[in-house]
Design a protein around this motif. Structure first.
Motif, short mmCIF file in Angstrom:
data_model
loop_
_atom_site.label_atom_id
_atom_site.label_comp_id
_atom_site.label_asym_id
_atom_site.label_seq_id
_atom_site.Cartn_x
_atom_site.Cartn_y
_atom_site.Cartn_z
N LEU A 99 0.81 -1.23 0.00
CA LEU A 99 0.00 0.00 0.00
C LEU A 99 0.84 1.27 0.00
CD1 LEU A 99 -2.71 -1.25 2.50
CD2 LEU A 99 -2.88 -1.09 0.01
N ARG A 100 2.11 1.13 -0.28
CA ARG A 100 2.98 2.32 -0.34
C ARG A 100 2.68 3.13 -1.59
NH1 ARG A 100 8.28 -0.77 1.96
NH2 ARG A 100 7.57 -0.76 4.11
N ARG A 101 2.99 4.42 -1.51
CA ARG A 101 2.78 5.38 -2.59
C ARG A 101 1.30 5.58 -2.91
NH1 ARG A 101 7.34 7.30 -3.71
NH2 ARG A 101 9.24 6.20 -4.15
N LYS A 102 0.47 5.46 -1.88
CA LYS A 102 -0.96 5.69 -2.04
C LYS A 102 -1.44 6.80 -1.11
CE LYS A 102 -1.99 1.00 -3.55
NZ LYS A 102 -2.05 1.28 -4.95
N GLY A 103 -0.51 7.58 -0.56
CA GLY A 103 -0.87 8.72 0.28
C GLY A 103 -1.08 8.39 1.74
N VAL A 104 -0.71 7.18 2.17
CA VAL A 104 -0.92 6.77 3.55
C VAL A 104 -0.06 7.61 4.50
CG1 VAL A 104 -0.76 4.86 5.20
CG2 VAL A 104 -1.63 4.44 2.89
N VAL A 105 1.22 7.75 4.20
CA VAL A 105 2.12 8.53 5.07
C VAL A 105 1.64 9.97 5.16
CG1 VAL A 105 4.45 9.47 5.28
CG2 VAL A 105 4.14 7.05 4.82
N LYS A 106 1.29 10.54 4.03
CA LYS A 106 0.81 11.92 4.02
C LYS A 106 -0.44 12.06 4.89
CE LYS A 106 -0.89 15.55 1.02
NZ LYS A 106 -1.55 15.85 -0.23
N ALA A 107 -1.38 11.14 4.77
CA ALA A 107 -2.60 11.19 5.57
C ALA A 107 -2.30 11.07 7.06
CB ALA A 107 -3.57 10.10 5.13
#
Length: 99
Positions: A33-41
């Motif tokens: 699920l990386r590069r799907k905006g999880v860290v940003k969220a």
């Protein structure tokens, strides 16, 4: 904790032991699920619910993808810490949070 399509996608751990400032200590995202905006969220959630005036975090100099995340979220470099990982200094980032 973040979820994508009812699947645990990642989590963030923070504390306030860093000179009484909020410090994002650990970010983990499921590899699929990386590069799907999880860290940003996750980071934006902490920013929106933060009671301190600044947020700090860090990453290794070799971790260019995390440096790009910090840049995209308008974090600024605050310094370096040598001798944690041999030959790979830790870069400290911070962001001032509006009151």
């Amino acid at each position: 904790m973040a979820q994508v399509e009812n699947q645990n996608a990642g989590f963030l751990i923070y504390h306030t032991y860093f000179f009484e400032q909020l410090f994002i200590d650990l970010l983990i995202v499921h590899p699929a699920l990386r590069r799907k905006g999880v860290v940003k969220a996750l980071i934006e959630y902490v920013e929106n619910n933060c009671t301190s005036k600044k947020i700090f975090s860090s990453t290794n100099k070799s971790n260019e993808s995390m440096q790009h995340v910090f840049d995209a979220l308008h974090y600024k470099q605050s310094g370096y810490i040598d001798n944690l990982d041999e030959g790979d200094p830790e870069i400290v980032f911070y962001k001032e949070i509006r009151s």
